[in-house]
Design a protein around this motif. Structure first.
Motif, PDB file in Angstrom:
ATOM      1  N   GLU A  94      11.575  -5.152   4.211  1.00 48.01           N
ATOM      2  CA  GLU A  94      11.164  -6.664   3.152  1.00 48.01           C
ATOM      3  C   GLU A  94       9.867  -6.916   2.869  1.00 48.01           C
ATOM      4  OE1 GLU A  94      13.677  -5.744   4.750  1.00 48.01           O
ATOM      5  OE2 GLU A  94      15.235  -6.575   4.603  1.00 48.01           O
ATOM      6  N   ASN A  95       9.094  -6.738   4.410  1.00 46.45           N
ATOM      7  CA  ASN A  95       7.492  -6.559   4.873  1.00 46.45           C
ATOM      8  C   ASN A  95       6.716  -6.027   3.490  1.00 46.45           C
ATOM      9  OD1 ASN A  95       8.543  -8.098   6.863  1.00 46.45           O
ATOM     10  ND2 ASN A  95       8.089  -6.867   8.504  1.00 46.45           N
ATOM     11  N   GLN A  96       6.851  -5.362   3.457  1.00 44.54           N
ATOM     12  CA  GLN A  96       6.643  -4.703   1.903  1.00 44.54           C
ATOM     13  C   GLN A  96       6.217  -5.693   0.651  1.00 44.54           C
ATOM     14  OE1 GLN A  96       7.634  -0.167   2.926  1.00 44.54           O
ATOM     15  NE2 GLN A  96       6.517   0.273   2.274  1.00 44.54           N
ATOM     16  N   ILE A  97       6.896  -6.631   0.471  1.00 46.39           N
ATOM     17  CA  ILE A  97       7.654  -6.879  -1.003  1.00 46.39           C
ATOM     18  C   ILE A  97       6.406  -8.192  -0.719  1.00 46.39           C
ATOM     19  CG2 ILE A  97       9.133  -8.442  -2.411  1.00 46.39           C
ATOM     20  CD1 ILE A  97       9.312  -5.251  -1.849  1.00 46.39           C
ATOM     21  N   VAL A  98       5.347  -8.800  -1.111  1.00 42.40           N
ATOM     22  CA  VAL A  98       4.643  -9.279  -1.308  1.00 42.40           C
ATOM     23  C   VAL A  98       4.076 -10.019  -2.341  1.00 42.40           C
ATOM     24  CG1 VAL A  98       3.623  -7.818   0.644  1.00 42.40           C
ATOM     25  CG2 VAL A  98       2.776  -7.792  -2.470  1.00 42.40           C
ATOM     26  N   ARG A  99       5.003  -9.988  -3.448  1.00 38.25           N
ATOM     27  CA  ARG A  99       4.707 -11.228  -4.904  1.00 38.25           C
ATOM     28  C   ARG A  99       5.864 -11.650  -5.554  1.00 38.25           C
ATOM     29  NH1 ARG A  99       0.790 -13.024  -5.795  1.00 38.25           N
ATOM     30  NH2 ARG A  99       0.582 -12.606  -7.720  1.00 38.25           N
ATOM     31  N   PRO A 100       5.815 -12.408  -5.979  1.00 34.25           N
ATOM     32  CA  PRO A 100       7.023 -13.408  -6.315  1.00 34.25           C
ATOM     33  C   PRO A 100       8.057 -12.834  -7.563  1.00 34.25           C
ATOM     34  CG  PRO A 100       4.914 -14.366  -7.332  1.00 34.25           C
ATOM     35  CD  PRO A 100       4.869 -13.310  -6.760  1.00 34.25           C
ATOM     36  N   THR A 101       7.671 -11.886  -8.223  1.00 37.23           N
ATOM     37  CA  THR A 101       8.395 -10.837  -9.046  1.00 37.23           C
ATOM     38  C   THR A 101       8.710 -10.154  -9.226  1.00 37.23           C
ATOM     39  OG1 THR A 101       7.021 -10.919 -11.445  1.00 37.23           O
ATOM     40  CG2 THR A 101       8.571 -13.095 -11.114  1.00 37.23           C
ATOM     41  N   VAL A 102       9.372  -9.281 -10.011  1.00 38.62           N
ATOM     42  CA  VAL A 102       9.278  -7.556  -9.566  1.00 38.62           C
ATOM     43  C   VAL A 102       8.581  -6.924 -10.163  1.00 38.62           C
ATOM     44  CG1 VAL A 102      11.186  -5.377 -10.393  1.00 38.62           C
ATOM     45  CG2 VAL A 102      12.009  -7.312  -9.637  1.00 38.62           C
ATOM     46  N   LEU A 103       7.983  -7.053 -11.367  1.00 33.68           N
ATOM     47  CA  LEU A 103       7.245  -5.960 -12.235  1.00 33.68           C
ATOM     48  C   LEU A 103       5.797  -6.126 -11.572  1.00 33.68           C
ATOM     49  CD1 LEU A 103       5.941  -4.021 -14.099  1.00 33.68           C
ATOM     50  CD2 LEU A 103       5.347  -6.235 -15.677  1.00 33.68           C
ATOM     51  N   SER A 107       3.809  -3.492  -9.348  1.00 36.14           N
ATOM     52  CA  SER A 107       2.721  -2.683 -10.093  1.00 36.14           C
ATOM     53  C   SER A 107       0.865  -3.591  -9.305  1.00 36.14           C
ATOM     54  CB  SER A 107       2.036  -3.376 -11.271  1.00 36.14           C
ATOM     55  OG  SER A 107       2.143  -4.942 -11.208  1.00 36.14           O
ATOM     56  N   TYR A 108       1.887  -4.110  -8.042  1.00 38.33           N
ATOM     57  CA  TYR A 108       0.329  -4.779  -7.252  1.00 38.33           C
ATOM     58  C   TYR A 108      -0.354  -3.942  -5.995  1.00 38.33           C
ATOM     59  CZ  TYR A 108      -1.573  -8.290  -4.066  1.00 38.33           C
ATOM     60  OH  TYR A 108      -2.696  -8.694  -3.219  1.00 38.33           O
ATOM     61  N   ALA A 109       0.270  -2.588  -6.242  1.00 34.97           N
ATOM     62  CA  ALA A 109      -1.033  -1.925  -5.422  1.00 34.97           C
ATOM     63  C   ALA A 109      -1.926  -0.717  -6.072  1.00 34.97           C
ATOM     64  CB  ALA A 109      -0.384  -0.277  -4.712  1.00 34.97           C
ATOM     65  N   GLU A 135      12.144  -6.387 -14.358  1.00 34.86           N
ATOM     66  CA  GLU A 135      10.811  -6.505 -14.221  1.00 34.86           C
ATOM     67  C   GLU A 135      10.277  -7.935 -14.128  1.00 34.86           C
ATOM     68  OE1 GLU A 135      10.779  -3.487 -16.299  1.00 34.86           O
ATOM     69  OE2 GLU A 135      11.849  -4.616 -17.487  1.00 34.86           O
ATOM     70  N   ASN A 136      11.241  -8.891 -15.055  1.00 31.61           N
ATOM     71  CA  ASN A 136      10.562 -10.398 -14.545  1.00 31.61           C
ATOM     72  C   ASN A 136      11.522 -11.368 -13.073  1.00 31.61           C
ATOM     73  OD1 ASN A 136       8.465  -9.819 -16.444  1.00 31.61           O
ATOM     74  ND2 ASN A 136      10.234  -9.916 -18.104  1.00 31.61           N
ATOM     75  N   ASP A 137      12.452 -10.365 -13.074  1.00 30.92           N
ATOM     76  CA  ASP A 137      12.996 -11.338 -12.265  1.00 30.92           C
ATOM     77  C   ASP A 137      11.825 -11.587 -10.815  1.00 30.92           C
ATOM     78  OD1 ASP A 137      15.040 -10.596 -13.966  1.00 30.92           O
ATOM     79  OD2 ASP A 137      16.570  -9.505 -12.427  1.00 30.92           O
ATOM     80  N   TYR A 138      13.003 -12.149 -10.639  1.00 27.10           N
ATOM     81  CA  TYR A 138      12.303 -13.045  -9.017  1.00 27.10           C
ATOM     82  C   TYR A 138      13.031 -12.205  -8.079  1.00 27.10           C
ATOM     83  CZ  TYR A 138       9.996 -16.883 -11.482  1.00 27.10           C
ATOM     84  OH  TYR A 138       8.860 -17.617 -11.924  1.00 27.10           O
ATOM     85  N   ILE A 139      11.983 -12.316  -6.664  1.00 27.46           N
ATOM     86  CA  ILE A 139      12.412 -11.380  -5.516  1.00 27.46           C
ATOM     87  C   ILE A 139      14.092 -11.436  -4.595  1.00 27.46           C
ATOM     88  CG2 ILE A 139      11.981 -10.471  -3.601  1.00 27.46           C
ATOM     89  CD1 ILE A 139      10.518  -9.246  -5.596  1.00 27.46           C
ATOM     90  N   TRP A 140      14.003 -12.856  -4.924  1.00 31.03           N
ATOM     91  CA  TRP A 140      14.834 -13.261  -4.716  1.00 31.03           C
ATOM     92  C   TRP A 140      16.889 -13.127  -5.484  1.00 31.03           C
ATOM     93  CZ3 TRP A 140      17.321 -17.279  -7.851  1.00 31.03           C
ATOM     94  CH2 TRP A 140      16.044 -17.630  -8.480  1.00 31.03           C
ATOM     95  N   ALA A 151      10.589  -1.570  -3.169  1.00 32.14           N
ATOM     96  CA  ALA A 151       9.293  -1.452  -2.288  1.00 32.14           C
ATOM     97  C   ALA A 151       9.093   0.151  -2.704  1.00 32.14           C
ATOM     98  CB  ALA A 151      10.313  -1.377  -0.776  1.00 32.14           C
ATOM     99  N   LEU A 152      10.541   0.946  -2.952  1.00 34.10           N
ATOM    100  CA  LEU A 152       9.959   2.119  -3.152  1.00 34.10           C
ATOM    101  C   LEU A 152       9.242   2.196  -4.945  1.00 34.10           C
ATOM    102  CD1 LEU A 152      10.914   5.392  -3.136  1.00 34.10           C
ATOM    103  CD2 LEU A 152      13.268   4.645  -4.090  1.00 34.10           C
ATOM    104  N   ALA A 153       9.308   1.210  -5.432  1.00 31.25           N
ATOM    105  CA  ALA A 153       8.666   1.924  -6.574  1.00 31.25           C
ATOM    106  C   ALA A 153       7.516   1.369  -6.554  1.00 31.25           C
ATOM    107  CB  ALA A 153       9.767   0.414  -7.433  1.00 31.25           C
ATOM    108  N   GLY A 154       7.315   0.081  -5.576  1.00 34.91           N
ATOM    109  CA  GLY A 154       5.759   0.311  -4.854  1.00 34.91           C
ATOM    110  C   GLY A 154       4.928   0.676  -4.368  1.00 34.91           C
ATOM    111  N   ALA A 155       6.260   2.719  -3.805  1.00 28.77           N
ATOM    112  CA  ALA A 155       4.880   3.344  -3.263  1.00 28.77           C
ATOM    113  C   ALA A 155       4.531   4.278  -4.660  1.00 28.77           C
ATOM    114  CB  ALA A 155       6.104   4.082  -2.152  1.00 28.77           C
TER     115      ALA A 155
END
Length: 234
Positions: A94-103, A107-109, A135-140, A151-155
């Motif tokens: 969860e600590n690797q999630i840093v932005r409010p929406t999924v996409l 794509s943040y990294a 893609e447009n969903d919120y993290i919560w 988190a895996l997708a971010g990597a």
């Protein structure tokens, strides 16, 4: 071809009386699906963090030996460069999630690396990790398993050859655990990713992993094909 090469690695945390890792030599071949097992405190997470340069570049201590990740010496290469070779998903993902929406998060990294195609890379990573359409969903709005996949997708978006996951199903129900491992299997078999997991669940090791490495008191006890390893009951 070896994607990870470790020679005579010894590592001690500051103030520790004995090293956490003791004279480890190890290779991981491209395309492997490797489980790292062992008792709590034997050095599994420390070993994995040495594989992508978090140790010694970010986590300091007494470091001896040599680690090559994707052919790069981790002591001579910055963590940002190494992250494009070896991706890492923490146990507390969860600590690797840093932005409010999924996409945005996936794509943040890539955005931070100033990659012009950062959104396309994020979408591609979400598709590979089974989150297409969110893609447009919120993290919560995501479940625990979906958050782990994000988190895996971010990597994955950085397109590393190696993906390391620290106890990927520790906090998940069986259904989401199965989904995580099916995604990892797909990344391994169809996209050529080398997968390394710290894992305690023998049923998932049996079903998905190709090799097993046993760490004991900071040393490599053995590395064996999974079917042979699982016969070492002790």
């Amino acid at each position: 071809m070896n994607v990870i090469e470790i020679e005579n690695l010894t590592f001690s945390y500051p103030g520790a009386k004995i090293p956490t890792l003791k004279n480890i030599s190890l290779t991981v071949e491209q395309g492997d699906f490797l489980a790292i097992v062992g008792n709590n405190g034997c050095g599994k997470s420390t070993l994995c963090k040495a594989m992508n340069g978090l140790i010694p570049n970010f986590i300091t201590g007494e470091f001896q030996g040599k680690v090559l990740a994707g052919g790069l010496d981790t002591q001579k290469t910055d963590v940002g460069t190494l992250a494009c070779k070896v991706g890492y998903v923490y146990q507390d993902f969860e600590n690797q999630i840093v932005r409010p929406t999924v996409l945005d998060d996936a794509s943040y990294a890539c955005m931070n690396y100033a990659m012009k195609d950062y959104l396309d890379r994020g979408r591609d990573a979400l598709k590979k990790c089974g989150l297409e359409g969110r893609e447009n969903d919120y993290i919560w709005q995501l479940s625990g398993g979906q958050t782990h996949l994000l988190a895996l997708a971010g990597a994955v978006s950085l397109q590393p050859d190696v993906l390391i996951l620290d106890e990927p199903i520790a906090q998940l129900d069986p259904g989401h655990a199965d989904r995580i491992y099916e995604v990892l299997k797909d990344l391994n078999e169809n996209y050529g990713k080398t997968i390394i997991v710290i894992e305690h669940h023998t049923e998932y090791i049996a079903d998905y992993c190709k090799h097993v490495l046993l760490l004991k008191d900071g040393n490599v006890a053995w590395k064996l094909p999974a079917d042979e390893a699982l016969r070492h009951v002790k």
